[in-house]
Design an enzyme around this catalytic site. Sequence first.
Site, PDB file in Angstrom:
ATOM      1  N   SER A  50     -29.648 -22.404 -44.895  1.00  0.00           N
ATOM      2  CA  SER A  50     -28.692 -21.306 -44.712  1.00  0.00           C
ATOM      3  C   SER A  50     -29.204 -20.001 -45.317  1.00  0.00           C
ATOM      4  O   SER A  50     -28.905 -18.929 -44.824  1.00  0.00           O
ATOM      5  CB  SER A  50     -27.365 -21.620 -45.418  1.00  0.00           C
ATOM      6  OG  SER A  50     -26.529 -22.362 -44.598  1.00  0.00           O
ATOM      7  N   HIS A 105     -20.446 -18.139 -49.087  1.00  0.00           N
ATOM      8  CA  HIS A 105     -21.603 -18.409 -48.217  1.00  0.00           C
ATOM      9  C   HIS A 105     -21.943 -17.236 -47.300  1.00  0.00           C
ATOM     10  O   HIS A 105     -23.085 -16.774 -47.241  1.00  0.00           O
ATOM     11  CB  HIS A 105     -21.320 -19.669 -47.400  1.00  0.00           C
ATOM     12  CG  HIS A 105     -22.489 -20.214 -46.632  1.00  0.00           C
ATOM     13  ND1 HIS A 105     -22.868 -19.703 -45.420  1.00  0.00           N
ATOM     14  CD2 HIS A 105     -23.345 -21.217 -46.914  1.00  0.00           C
ATOM     15  CE1 HIS A 105     -23.926 -20.394 -44.989  1.00  0.00           C
ATOM     16  NE2 HIS A 105     -24.235 -21.311 -45.872  1.00  0.00           N
ATOM     17  N   ASP A 137     -20.461 -17.086 -39.695  1.00  0.00           N
ATOM     18  CA  ASP A 137     -20.483 -17.653 -41.040  1.00  0.00           C
ATOM     19  C   ASP A 137     -19.071 -17.835 -41.587  1.00  0.00           C
ATOM     20  O   ASP A 137     -18.117 -17.952 -40.808  1.00  0.00           O
ATOM     21  CB  ASP A 137     -21.342 -16.758 -41.953  1.00  0.00           C
ATOM     22  CG  ASP A 137     -22.112 -17.564 -42.990  1.00  0.00           C
ATOM     23  OD1 ASP A 137     -21.451 -18.235 -43.796  1.00  0.00           O
ATOM     24  OD2 ASP A 137     -23.355 -17.513 -42.998  1.00  0.00           O
TER      25      ASP A 137
END
Length: 738
Positions: A524, A200, A138
Amino acid sequence: MFRNLLLLVFSLCLVTTLVHGSNDNERKEYIIYMGGLQGAGTSAMVDHHNMLLTAIGDEEVARESKLYTYRKSFNGFVAKLLPNEVKRLSAEKRVVSVFPSTVRKLHTTRTWDFLGLSETLSRENAKRESDIVIGLLDSGIWPEAPSFNDTGYGPVPIKWRGKCVNFTGCNRKVVGAKYFNLNQDYSDRDTPSPIDDTGHGTHTSSTAAGVFAKDASLHGLGTGTARGGVPSARIAMYKVCWDSGCSDADVLAAFDEAIADGVDLISASMGGPSRSFFEDPIAIGSFHAMKKGILTSCSAGNDGPAASTVENVAPWIMTVAASGIDRQFRTLATLGNGKYISGISINTFSPEKKMYPLTSGALAANVSERYGNASACDFGTLDQNEVMGKIVYCLGSNGQDYTIKRTGGAGAIMMLDSDTDTAYSTVIPGTSIFPRDSKLIEQYISSTKNPQAVIQKTITINVSAPFVASFSSRGPQIISLNILKPDISAPGVNILAAYSTLTTTTGYPNDDRHTVFNIISGTSMACPHASAAAVYVKSFHPDWSPAAVKSALMTTATPMKIIEEDAELGSGSGQINPTQAVNPGLIYDISMSDYISFLCKEGYNHTAIGLIVGGTDKIDCSKFKPAQGTDGLNYPTMYTKLHSNSTSISATFYRTVTNVGYAMSVYTSKVTSLSGLLVKVIPETLKFSKLNESQSFTVEVKGSLEPTGSKQLSALLEWSDSKYNVKSHIVILRPLAD
Ligand SMILES: *[C@@H]1O[C@H](CO)[C@@H](O)[C@H](O)[C@H]1NC(C)=O
Ligand SMILES: *[C@@H]1O[C@H](CO)[C@@H](O)[C@H](O)[C@H]1NC(C)=O
Ligand SMILES: *[C@@H]1O[C@H](CO)[C@@H](O)[C@H](O)[C@H]1NC(C)=O
Ligand SMILES: *[C@@H]1O[C@H](CO)[C@@H](O)[C@H](O)[C@H]1NC(C)=O
Ligand SMILES: *[C@@H]1O[C@H](CO)[C@@H](O)[C@H](O)[C@H]1NC(C)=O
Ligand SMILES: *[C@@H]1O[C@H](CO)[C@@H](O)[C@H](O)[C@H]1NC(C)=O
Ligand SMILES: *[C@@H]1O[C@H](CO)[C@@H](O)[C@H](O)[C@H]1NC(C)=O
Ligand SMILES: *[C@@H]1O[C@H](CO)[C@@H](O)[C@H](O)[C@H]1NC(C)=O
């Protein structure tokens, strides 16, 4: 006139030649993938150099062109090559594939209650859960997020071999953190460390395994206890995504290390265009992970609702679609005439005044600006004096709030192009209204000299769920035409989880809010939910193969409440149900030799298959039990896409189930066919006398192809005994009209 034409043709030729010329002389980054580890990893460097030398012919250039070596979990390297060198290396016997390193992208608290894993659920196996390490590929991790507090954790599992590189945030919760950027391609928004600059990776890691964080909310919205699905599990972050994206070479490097470090599951919330399995870094990496008993869970992509957009489709991957939960964020805009419109957005601002002057992009257009679309509030099209302090109504909902803020406006009412199920944060008071409400506001604006409006702070409402998120990528996949993808769905709409304070709430530079928790959407966000569910199952069944864990999740999934035309091509088997998945009754397992038979059937080169599997011998496809039936794999779903010349439906699926329920048990089959498929299951009853016993059956699907009707025909096969209900979806996709 002729001369002009000739000139044009000539210059076109010149352009083409020039373009070709520069391509031929420019070295580009390629991945030379050589399959599994064949022998001692240390000689790999010398070996790779010699291969490069043979292809390039110059010692120094060969040395300079090599960028990276994969040798911990599989064999290969990254080098800068010219087209003729690519050809020479591709022809090498020991090379599986040579492919350009392209760039992939990230597929950007009540969720666990909604899924049945409530806060109070006793976790008798927390000890085993705490021995599990989830590896995430990630954008990094923000160590100060309360979700990664390691108070009360025991020592790091002894088997763990990972470490923390240029990172002080590791503890007993975050046990590994590495970063990969072969090109040293950093922008000023990138920190060369595992630190998360975008939020994220922090969000996905805390969704999977964050600890309980009480009173989490985004400026008071979505308040609750934020926690991961498996709060006792450990986290290892492999940062591969940067401001410029996630390069194939870096993604493969992370797989190489994560597998060797001893992760138990890999979660990758990213993707790119589907490619043949052995030219796709995620398919390659996850294959080697699977060989070591590690399941890879990936997001399906955010390119829905268009068909054929699903990514990460290899059968050994768990491909996760995004579903919506029962909570929706709605934002009311009240007009000066007392009427109100309920839009969808995440607006954390409470109004400071009772009413604000209202205008529209069209009315506030800068008359001396001829470019751009003022009705849509395109940047630079509005007259600052007309916008200052007002709420502006804009056609379109993709960043208008940002533009209105920059132009001095007080708020934005944005009109969506089409209905949506997903709310986005606005940087000033803002709401996105549905197309059906546009008349109401347009008529009001034109009905009065002094239109006024106010935008309220967002509230939450209950909606019917689960449903497939509109943005979630849909099948059919284009690589293996007989394997249904996505596999499964998990919540991915408006998920609250930890965030990085290095970025702003909206990610816009003109936002001055930073948040410890944020609400964002995407497959995601779905992927780490499914990853956690897989870890949860694995904590009860440490000896189960990746395929067995995936089967358990798929055959126990909850059906979607709202079924759209895409049906299983959108949702896969349904929404994860982690507590049910612990006791699936029967599992559809897949061994390495099954995958080899499948790859042979799919037409992959047997020399290449031999290299990938990593034995010293070539694979002789004729020596493997030939993959039988329409799909050739013991998959928990049954699917085929009919050839365009098909006149009727005829498919046969061979399956083997393994008993993991009660030793003595009898399962009977039941088929529910909604669209005229004739499904015959042979035999109709399966008797087991002990645990771990396997039984085989055949499913014959027949039917006529009526010219009308939906684009796919579905049925549901359920094997049931007194306690368990093992569901397999059967989907036949019609030939699509050209
Ligand atoms: C398989 O790959 C090997 C090595 O690249 C090549 O020599 C062989 O011709 C290929 N076989 C087929 C059937 O394409
Ligand atoms: C971690 O949690 C413990 C117990 O809840 C608390 O005392 C401690 O302050 C927390 N540490 C950090 C860095 O927030
Ligand atoms: C280590 O990380 C820091 C930021 O945390 C960064 O400034 C520094 O350049 C990194 N060091 C190396 C060697 O990459
Ligand atoms: C209107 O547009 C012109 C031309 O782009 C620009 O120079 C001017 O500053 C704009 N006026 C206002 C008030 O935004
Ligand atoms: C401006 O954008 C709106 C919304 O997308 C569209 O309906 C309209 O046709 C556009 N106008 C022009 C002149 O392009
Ligand atoms: C919304 O859902 C929650 C949780 O399921 C429930 O407690 C609440 O009563 C519901 N509210 C309404 C208005 O239906
Ligand atoms: C139908 O098409 C497939 C592949 O496109 C081909 O293999 C098959 O022979 C065709 N069948 C008929 C009956 O034409
Ligand atoms: C179940 O069977 C498989 C292969 O058939 C074997 O590898 C495994 O050890 C068995 N497990 C148990 C618990 O008996």
